[in-house]
Design a protein around this motif. Structure first.
Motif, PDB file in Angstrom:
ATOM      1  N   ASN A  24      63.242  31.419  50.731  1.00 57.76           N
ATOM      2  CA  ASN A  24      61.802  31.571  50.544  1.00 57.76           C
ATOM      3  C   ASN A  24      61.359  31.141  49.156  1.00 57.76           C
ATOM      4  O   ASN A  24      62.163  31.036  48.222  1.00 57.76           O
ATOM      5  N   ILE A  82      57.722  32.017  46.763  1.00 61.34           N
ATOM      6  CA  ILE A  82      56.392  32.628  46.672  1.00 61.34           C
ATOM      7  C   ILE A  82      55.674  32.054  45.457  1.00 61.34           C
ATOM      8  O   ILE A  82      56.181  32.127  44.339  1.00 61.34           O
ATOM      9  N   ILE A 120      53.589  40.248  53.056  1.00 59.62           N
ATOM     10  CA  ILE A 120      54.900  39.619  52.852  1.00 59.62           C
ATOM     11  C   ILE A 120      55.891  40.039  53.930  1.00 59.62           C
ATOM     12  O   ILE A 120      56.616  39.204  54.489  1.00 59.62           O
ATOM     13  N   SER A 139      55.184  38.228  57.074  1.00 62.91           N
ATOM     14  CA  SER A 139      55.683  36.851  57.040  1.00 62.91           C
ATOM     15  C   SER A 139      57.185  36.803  57.288  1.00 62.91           C
ATOM     16  O   SER A 139      57.681  35.920  58.001  1.00 62.91           O
ATOM     17  N   TYR A 164      58.803  34.042  59.754  1.00 64.29           N
ATOM     18  CA  TYR A 164      59.941  33.222  59.327  1.00 64.29           C
ATOM     19  C   TYR A 164      60.558  32.442  60.484  1.00 64.29           C
ATOM     20  O   TYR A 164      60.848  32.999  61.547  1.00 64.29           O
ATOM     21  N   ILE A 189      55.248  31.016  50.736  1.00 61.19           N
ATOM     22  CA  ILE A 189      54.091  31.903  50.699  1.00 61.19           C
ATOM     23  C   ILE A 189      53.235  31.548  49.489  1.00 61.19           C
ATOM     24  O   ILE A 189      53.756  31.380  48.380  1.00 61.19           O
ATOM     25  N   ASN A 190      51.947  31.413  49.710  1.00 67.36           N
ATOM     26  CA  ASN A 190      51.003  31.150  48.620  1.00 67.36           C
ATOM     27  C   ASN A 190      50.020  32.312  48.506  1.00 67.36           C
ATOM     28  O   ASN A 190      49.411  32.709  49.505  1.00 67.36           O
ATOM     29  N   TYR A 202      45.982  34.633  51.138  1.00 64.18           N
ATOM     30  CA  TYR A 202      47.424  34.751  51.383  1.00 64.18           C
ATOM     31  C   TYR A 202      47.767  33.831  52.549  1.00 64.18           C
ATOM     32  O   TYR A 202      47.168  33.930  53.626  1.00 64.18           O
ATOM     33  N   SER A 203      48.711  32.931  52.349  1.00 67.80           N
ATOM     34  CA  SER A 203      49.088  32.027  53.438  1.00 67.80           C
ATOM     35  C   SER A 203      50.588  31.796  53.460  1.00 67.80           C
ATOM     36  O   SER A 203      51.264  31.904  52.431  1.00 67.80           O
ATOM     37  N   ASP A 204      51.108  31.513  54.648  1.00 66.32           N
ATOM     38  CA  ASP A 204      52.513  31.132  54.777  1.00 66.32           C
ATOM     39  C   ASP A 204      52.632  29.935  55.714  1.00 66.32           C
ATOM     40  O   ASP A 204      51.663  29.525  56.346  1.00 66.32           O
ATOM     41  N   GLY A 228      51.663  27.936  60.406  1.00 66.40           N
ATOM     42  CA  GLY A 228      51.440  29.038  59.486  1.00 66.40           C
ATOM     43  C   GLY A 228      50.169  29.835  59.711  1.00 66.40           C
ATOM     44  O   GLY A 228      49.393  29.562  60.631  1.00 66.40           O
ATOM     45  N   LYS A 279      46.912  32.082  57.566  1.00 61.24           N
ATOM     46  CA  LYS A 279      46.193  32.313  56.310  1.00 61.24           C
ATOM     47  C   LYS A 279      45.236  33.487  56.461  1.00 61.24           C
ATOM     48  O   LYS A 279      44.486  33.561  57.435  1.00 61.24           O
TER      49      LYS A 279
END
Length: 238
Positions: A103, A105, A130, A133, A138, A146-147, A161-163, A218, A220
């Motif tokens: 991962n 972040i 988190i 995610s 995953y 992750i952003n 929050y996005s993944d 993903g 968001k």
């Protein structure tokens, strides 16, 4: 791991320093201590001492952050805190779970942004995101990215929050904030994580939360807050 690394460096440094002290002491008692030996010893001892101090201070900071986040999660008191630093403290507390997968972040937040709010609420929100995610997003064999972005737009604060995970089926998006809704119950999903997040954002802090998602591309979440008696923000001088 976060604590053992600086403590390990400090232990190695202290062992080395002790050996050098014994060596220089032996040379002194045997009248074999030269000026150059003493100069070199002082120089090396100073370097090792600085390394010891830096790593022990790092360990102290980590322990403090563990304790603070732990206290915050069960405490609804308002206080001022550096938001970016606090996000990193939350991430450190989740290292045990994060190390199980590949991962990255990325936190994009103003360095000088301080919130006057209830840190425990943000700890629960970020933690739930988190963990969601990791558990639901995953993709085996992929790197979970992750952003977390924070910005101020006029009189609002926006937290995104996005993944890049599995994403959510389009027909399920309207249900994700409902109590006990989960598509992963067989693997321990309770369906309460995002419901808790929704209540914290809307009920506790009077904000709004939206979700966008696409399968295999993903998810968001966008959270918006206006200033209130439970959330305010200031930019400190750097």
């Amino acid at each position: 791991h976060e604590i053992s690394t600086p403590l390990g460096v400090a232990t190695t440094g202290s062992s080395y320093l002790l050996k050098q002290i014994k060596r220089i002491k032996k040379s002194m008692y045997e009248a074999k201590l030269s000026k150059m030996d003493l100069v070199n010893f002082i120089k090396k001892a100073e370097e090792v001492s600085e390394t010891l101090e830096n790593n022990l201070l790092r360990a102290i900071e980590l322990i403090k952050s563990f304790k603070q986040v732990s206290v915050d999660q069960s405490n609804l008191n308002i206080r001022t805190f550096s938001f970016k630093k606090y996000i990193y403290e939350i991430i450190i507390n989740l290292k045990q779970e994060l190390k199980k997968i590949d991962n990255e972040i990325i936190v994009d937040s103003p360095e000088n942004l301080n919130l006057l709010s209830i840190p425990g609420i943000f700890s629960q929100i970020i933690t739930n995101f988190i963990m969601n995610s990791i558990i639901h997003g995953y993709i085996e064999g992929n790197k979970l990215i992750i952003n977390i972005k924070v910005k101020i737009v006029e009189d609002e604060i926006l937290i995104t929050y996005s993944d890049n995970g599995k994403g959510i089926e389009n027909e399920n998006i309207p249900k994700i904030f409902d109590s006990f809704f989960t598509t992963n119950r067989e693997n321990g999903g309770s369906g309460l994580g995002l419901n808790i997040v929704y209540d914290l954002v809307t009920q506790e802090l009077g904000g709004k939360i939206d979700c966008e998602s696409e399968i295999h591309k993903g998810t968001k979440f966008t959270i918006t807050f206006k200033k209130s008696d439970k959330i305010n923000w200031i930019f400190i001088e750097t």
